[in-house]
Design a protein around this motif. Structure first.
Motif, short mmCIF file in Angstrom:
data_model
loop_
_atom_site.label_atom_id
_atom_site.label_comp_id
_atom_site.label_asym_id
_atom_site.label_seq_id
_atom_site.Cartn_x
_atom_site.Cartn_y
_atom_site.Cartn_z
N MET A 140 0.84 -1.20 0.00
CA MET A 140 0.00 0.00 0.00
C MET A 140 0.87 1.24 0.00
O MET A 140 1.95 1.25 0.59
N ASN A 141 0.38 2.31 -0.63
CA ASN A 141 0.92 3.64 -0.43
C ASN A 141 0.07 4.29 0.66
O ASN A 141 -0.96 4.91 0.39
N GLN A 142 0.49 4.11 1.90
CA GLN A 142 -0.32 4.44 3.07
C GLN A 142 -0.40 5.96 3.29
O GLN A 142 0.56 6.68 3.02
N VAL A 143 -1.55 6.40 3.80
CA VAL A 143 -1.79 7.84 3.93
C VAL A 143 -2.31 8.25 5.31
O VAL A 143 -2.74 9.38 5.49
N HIS A 144 -2.28 7.35 6.28
CA HIS A 144 -2.77 7.64 7.63
C HIS A 144 -4.26 7.98 7.62
O HIS A 144 -4.71 8.91 8.30
N GLY A 145 -5.02 7.22 6.85
CA GLY A 145 -6.46 7.40 6.80
C GLY A 145 -7.19 6.16 7.24
O GLY A 145 -6.64 5.31 7.95
N ASP A 146 -8.46 6.03 6.81
CA ASP A 146 -9.26 4.87 7.21
C ASP A 146 -9.86 4.14 6.01
O ASP A 146 -10.79 3.36 6.16
N SER A 147 -9.30 4.36 4.82
CA SER A 147 -9.82 3.71 3.62
C SER A 147 -9.31 2.27 3.51
O SER A 147 -8.14 1.99 3.82
N VAL A 148 -10.18 1.39 3.05
CA VAL A 148 -9.88 -0.04 2.90
C VAL A 148 -10.10 -0.44 1.44
O VAL A 148 -11.12 -0.06 0.85
N ALA A 149 -9.17 -1.20 0.88
CA ALA A 149 -9.33 -1.71 -0.48
C ALA A 149 -9.41 -3.24 -0.43
O ALA A 149 -8.69 -3.89 0.34
N THR A 150 -10.28 -3.79 -1.26
CA THR A 150 -10.36 -5.24 -1.42
C THR A 150 -9.61 -5.63 -2.68
O THR A 150 -9.80 -5.03 -3.74
N VAL A 151 -8.72 -6.61 -2.57
CA VAL A 151 -7.91 -7.05 -3.70
C VAL A 151 -8.19 -8.52 -3.97
O VAL A 151 -8.49 -9.28 -3.04
N ASP A 152 -8.07 -8.91 -5.24
CA ASP A 152 -8.41 -10.29 -5.59
C ASP A 152 -7.40 -10.97 -6.49
O ASP A 152 -7.64 -12.08 -6.96
N GLY A 153 -6.25 -10.31 -6.73
CA GLY A 153 -5.25 -10.94 -7.57
C GLY A 153 -3.92 -10.23 -7.49
O GLY A 153 -3.81 -9.15 -6.88
N PRO A 154 -2.88 -10.81 -8.10
CA PRO A 154 -1.55 -10.20 -8.07
C PRO A 154 -1.57 -8.82 -8.72
O PRO A 154 -2.40 -8.53 -9.59
N ARG A 155 -0.62 -7.98 -8.31
CA ARG A 155 -0.48 -6.67 -8.94
C ARG A 155 0.95 -6.20 -8.80
O ARG A 155 1.62 -6.48 -7.80
N ALA A 156 1.41 -5.49 -9.82
CA ALA A 156 2.80 -5.02 -9.84
C ALA A 156 2.98 -3.73 -9.06
O ALA A 156 4.09 -3.44 -8.59
N GLU A 157 1.92 -2.95 -8.90
CA GLU A 157 2.01 -1.66 -8.24
C GLU A 157 1.28 -1.68 -6.90
O GLU A 157 0.32 -2.44 -6.71
N ALA A 158 1.73 -0.81 -5.99
CA ALA A 158 1.07 -0.69 -4.70
C ALA A 158 -0.32 -0.09 -4.87
O ALA A 158 -0.61 0.61 -5.84
N VAL A 159 -1.19 -0.38 -3.92
CA VAL A 159 -2.53 0.20 -3.90
C VAL A 159 -2.42 1.61 -3.31
O VAL A 159 -1.93 1.78 -2.20
N ASP A 160 -2.87 2.59 -4.04
CA ASP A 160 -2.72 3.98 -3.63
C ASP A 160 -3.81 4.43 -2.65
O ASP A 160 -4.97 4.04 -2.77
N GLY A 161 -3.39 5.28 -1.70
CA GLY A 161 -4.34 6.03 -0.90
C GLY A 161 -5.17 5.24 0.07
O GLY A 161 -6.26 5.67 0.45
N VAL A 162 -4.68 4.09 0.53
CA VAL A 162 -5.42 3.29 1.50
C VAL A 162 -4.49 2.90 2.65
O VAL A 162 -3.27 2.97 2.55
N ASP A 163 -5.11 2.51 3.75
CA ASP A 163 -4.35 2.05 4.91
C ASP A 163 -4.78 0.67 5.37
O ASP A 163 -4.38 0.23 6.45
N ALA A 164 -5.56 -0.02 4.55
CA ALA A 164 -5.96 -1.38 4.88
C ALA A 164 -6.34 -2.12 3.62
O ALA A 164 -6.82 -1.53 2.65
N LEU A 165 -6.10 -3.43 3.65
CA LEU A 165 -6.41 -4.32 2.54
C LEU A 165 -7.19 -5.52 3.06
O LEU A 165 -6.96 -5.98 4.19
N VAL A 166 -8.07 -6.05 2.22
CA VAL A 166 -8.82 -7.26 2.53
C VAL A 166 -8.81 -8.14 1.29
O VAL A 166 -8.87 -7.64 0.16
N THR A 167 -8.75 -9.46 1.49
CA THR A 167 -8.85 -10.39 0.36
C THR A 167 -9.46 -11.70 0.80
O THR A 167 -9.38 -12.08 1.98
#
Length: 239
Positions: free
Chosen positions: A58-85
């Motif tokens: 993640m490119n963390q931003v000290h917020g409360d946004s959560v992203a759900t991911v479902d597969g490989p990725r070459a780049e970090a997830v922008d603008g979130v501080d949590a991930l779920v899968t």
């Protein structure tokens, strides 16, 4: 059938970065040589038996946004501080140097989450938002186990009284008194209390303090105008 949930937290040892990021820095935003960081991240992926693109950053931003991911990725997830899968073989990574890495998993439902919980994000509710996203994906709070990784301890996190009161209001159980008698914050205590209030069945806390333990990176200890510090990584994945 339940899955096996794996969790790991790194230390400073075993990488290619030079001082002041020596040696296993996994943060790509702190001024370290990008090639060294890439080599360290590749080594981490190899040691846990995954391809580099299956470690989700993640490119963390000290917020409360959560992203759900479902597969490989070459780049970090922008603008979130949590991930779920719900996808096995994807490792969710949190980078820290005093903030709390929160690794969550429901082995029965096959849902995991990872949150970066610093003072601002923890008070804003990033951990609660992560649990909510996991429940939306099929998890049950009573079946979720949580691991709170190395972070600054209450003894070494002195803050102004007003700040301590504000965080305590948003995250009850966080306000402490330091050994010198001043106001302080124990974010892991507050997060643990929050998780239990949400019905999370098991909460374990790594006892290590990033400020006190020289084998760990600490921005509070080492991150000054004259220099910087690296970042630890805490990962959770399903097998």
């Amino acid at each position: 059938m339940s899955v096996q949930i794996r969790r790991v937290t790194t230390t400073r040892a075993g990488g290619q970065s030079v001082a002041p990021f020596d040696t296993f820095n996994l943060g790509d935003h702190v001024g370290d040589d990008p090639l060294a960081v890439a080599a360290n991240r590749a080594r981490l992926a190899d040691r846990i038996g995954l391809a580099p693109e299956r470690v989700i950053w993640m490119n963390q931003v000290h917020g409360d946004s959560v992203a759900t991911v479902d597969g490989p990725r070459a780049e970090a997830v922008d603008g979130v501080d949590a991930l779920v899968t719900t996808t096995a073989g994807l490792a969710l990574a949190v980078i820290t140097a005093d903030c709390v890495p929160v690794l969550l998993g429901d082995a029965r439902a096959g849902v995991i989450g990872a949150a970066h919980a610093g003072r601002v994000g923890a008070a804003a509710g990033v951990v609660a938002r992560t649990v909510e996203a996991m429940v939306a994906a099929g998890a049950r709070p009573a079946d979720i186990s949580a691991f709170l990784g190395p972070a600054v301890s209450g003894a070494n996190y002195e803050v102004p009284a007003q700040m301590a009161d504000e965080v305590e209001s948003a995250l009850p159980g966080s306000r402490v008194t330091t050994p010198s008698g001043t106001p302080g914050l124990d974010l892991r205590a507050g997060i643990a209390a929050q998780l239990r209030s949400l019905g999370v069945g098991a909460v374990d806390i790594d006892p290590r303090c990033t400020v006190a333990d020289p084998t760990l990176f600490s921005h509070r200890r080492d991150g000054t105008a004259a220099g910087g510090t690296g970042r630890l990584a805490s990962l959770v994945w399903m097998q």
